[in-house]
Design a protein around this motif. Structure first.
Motif, short mmCIF file in Angstrom:
data_model
loop_
_atom_site.label_atom_id
_atom_site.label_comp_id
_atom_site.label_asym_id
_atom_site.label_seq_id
_atom_site.Cartn_x
_atom_site.Cartn_y
_atom_site.Cartn_z
N ARG A 88 1.00 -16.52 -0.07
CA ARG A 88 1.60 -16.00 1.17
C ARG A 88 2.62 -14.91 0.84
O ARG A 88 2.65 -13.87 1.50
N VAL A 89 3.45 -15.18 -0.18
CA VAL A 89 4.46 -14.20 -0.58
C VAL A 89 3.79 -12.89 -1.00
O VAL A 89 4.22 -11.81 -0.61
N GLN A 90 2.72 -13.02 -1.79
CA GLN A 90 2.00 -11.82 -2.23
C GLN A 90 1.43 -11.04 -1.04
O GLN A 90 1.52 -9.82 -0.98
N GLU A 91 0.86 -11.79 -0.09
CA GLU A 91 0.34 -11.15 1.13
C GLU A 91 1.47 -10.41 1.86
O GLU A 91 1.32 -9.26 2.25
N LEU A 92 2.61 -11.11 2.01
CA LEU A 92 3.76 -10.52 2.70
C LEU A 92 4.25 -9.28 1.95
O LEU A 92 4.62 -8.28 2.57
N GLU A 93 4.27 -9.37 0.61
CA GLU A 93 4.68 -8.22 -0.21
C GLU A 93 3.77 -7.04 0.06
O GLU A 93 4.24 -5.92 0.25
N LYS A 94 2.47 -7.30 0.09
CA LYS A 94 1.50 -6.22 0.35
C LYS A 94 1.76 -5.61 1.72
O LYS A 94 1.82 -4.39 1.86
N GLU A 95 1.92 -6.52 2.73
CA GLU A 95 2.21 -6.05 4.09
C GLU A 95 3.47 -5.19 4.11
O GLU A 95 3.48 -4.12 4.72
N ARG A 96 4.51 -5.68 3.40
CA ARG A 96 5.78 -4.98 3.41
C ARG A 96 5.65 -3.59 2.77
O ARG A 96 6.15 -2.62 3.31
N SER A 97 4.97 -3.54 1.63
CA SER A 97 4.84 -2.23 0.97
C SER A 97 3.98 -1.29 1.83
O SER A 97 4.24 -0.09 1.90
N PHE A 98 2.98 -1.88 2.53
CA PHE A 98 2.16 -1.09 3.43
C PHE A 98 3.03 -0.53 4.55
O PHE A 98 3.00 0.67 4.85
N LEU A 99 3.86 -1.41 5.16
CA LEU A 99 4.75 -1.00 6.25
C LEU A 99 5.76 0.03 5.75
O LEU A 99 6.10 0.98 6.47
N ARG A 100 6.26 -0.16 4.51
CA ARG A 100 7.22 0.79 3.95
C ARG A 100 6.58 2.18 3.82
O ARG A 100 7.21 3.18 4.15
N GLN A 101 5.33 2.19 3.35
CA GLN A 101 4.62 3.46 3.22
C GLN A 101 4.45 4.13 4.59
O GLN A 101 4.66 5.32 4.74
N GLU A 102 4.05 3.30 5.58
CA GLU A 102 3.92 3.81 6.95
C GLU A 102 5.23 4.44 7.42
O GLU A 102 5.24 5.55 7.94
N LEU A 103 6.33 3.67 7.19
CA LEU A 103 7.65 4.12 7.60
C LEU A 103 8.00 5.43 6.92
O LEU A 103 8.49 6.36 7.56
N GLU A 104 7.72 5.50 5.60
CA GLU A 104 8.00 6.73 4.85
C GLU A 104 7.23 7.92 5.45
O GLU A 104 7.79 8.99 5.63
N ARG A 105 5.96 7.66 5.77
CA ARG A 105 5.13 8.72 6.38
C ARG A 105 5.74 9.19 7.70
O ARG A 105 5.88 10.37 7.94
N GLU A 106 6.10 8.19 8.53
CA GLU A 106 6.71 8.51 9.83
C GLU A 106 8.00 9.29 9.64
O GLU A 106 8.26 10.26 10.34
N ARG A 107 8.81 8.84 8.65
CA ARG A 107 10.08 9.50 8.37
C ARG A 107 9.88 10.97 8.02
O ARG A 107 10.55 11.85 8.56
N SER A 108 8.97 11.16 7.08
CA SER A 108 8.77 12.56 6.65
C SER A 108 8.19 13.40 7.79
O SER A 108 8.50 14.58 7.90
N ALA A 109 7.40 12.77 8.66
CA ALA A 109 6.88 13.48 9.83
C ALA A 109 8.02 13.84 10.79
O ALA A 109 8.06 14.94 11.32
N HIS A 110 8.93 12.90 10.98
CA HIS A 110 10.06 13.13 11.88
C HIS A 110 11.07 14.11 11.31
O HIS A 110 11.79 14.75 12.05
N GLN A 111 11.12 14.15 9.95
CA GLN A 111 12.17 14.94 9.31
C GLN A 111 12.10 16.42 9.72
O GLN A 111 13.10 17.10 9.77
N GLU A 112 10.89 16.84 10.01
CA GLU A 112 10.71 18.23 10.43
C GLU A 112 11.41 18.48 11.78
O GLU A 112 11.92 19.55 12.03
N HIS A 113 11.41 17.40 12.64
CA HIS A 113 11.99 17.55 13.99
C HIS A 113 13.46 17.23 14.08
O HIS A 113 14.16 17.79 14.89
N THR A 114 13.92 16.23 13.26
CA THR A 114 15.31 15.78 13.41
C THR A 114 15.97 15.54 12.03
O THR A 114 15.29 15.33 11.05
N THR A 115 17.28 15.58 12.05
CA THR A 115 18.02 15.33 10.81
C THR A 115 18.67 13.94 10.82
O THR A 115 19.44 13.61 9.93
N LYS A 116 18.37 13.14 11.88
CA LYS A 116 18.96 11.81 12.00
C LYS A 116 18.58 10.93 10.78
O LYS A 116 19.39 10.14 10.31
#
Length: 117
Positions: A88-116
């Motif tokens: 379960r922990v390994q699954e959660l770790e995978k999910e978390r790293s997947f979500l982190r990557q998603e977040l990073e992608r969203e962040r870099s996408a937003h970075q062009e629009h905002t400096t927040k």
């Protein structure tokens, strides 16, 4: 008759000494008997204690074996649970790293629009 009287007195003296020695001897025998009885009682008690100890040891050994088996079964259960948690922990770790990557992608996408970020 003085000689007879002297001999009689000597005999009486020897009889008293003999009687005293017999008394002392019978007292020694009584003490010996007492000690022998006490020793036999103590030995008998010791044998009872030893038998009881052996019996208790065997009982505890059997109980110990049962307990060890229960503990082993319990541990197997725990190990199985741990393995499940691990997965379960390994699954959660995978999910978390997947979500982190998603977040990073969203962040870099937003970075062009905002400096927040």
């Amino acid at each position: 008759g003085g000689m007879v009287a002297a001999l009689e007195s000597q005999v009486a003296q020897l009889q008293r000494e003999l009687s005293d020695k017999e008394k002392a001897l019978s007292e020694r025998e009584r003490l010996l008997q007492e000690h022998t009885t006490k020793w036999e009682e103590a030995r008998s008690r010791a044998r009872h204690v030893e038998a009881a100890a052996t019996e208790a040891k065997e009982r505890f050994a059997a109980r110990g074996r049962r307990l060890a088996e229960e503990v082993a079964r319990g541990m197997e259960g725990q190990v199985a649970k741990l393995a499940e948690h691990e997965e379960r922990v390994q699954e959660l770790e995978k999910e978390r790293s997947f979500l982190r990557q998603e977040l990073e992608r969203e962040r870099s996408a937003h970075q062009e629009h905002t400096t927040k970020w």
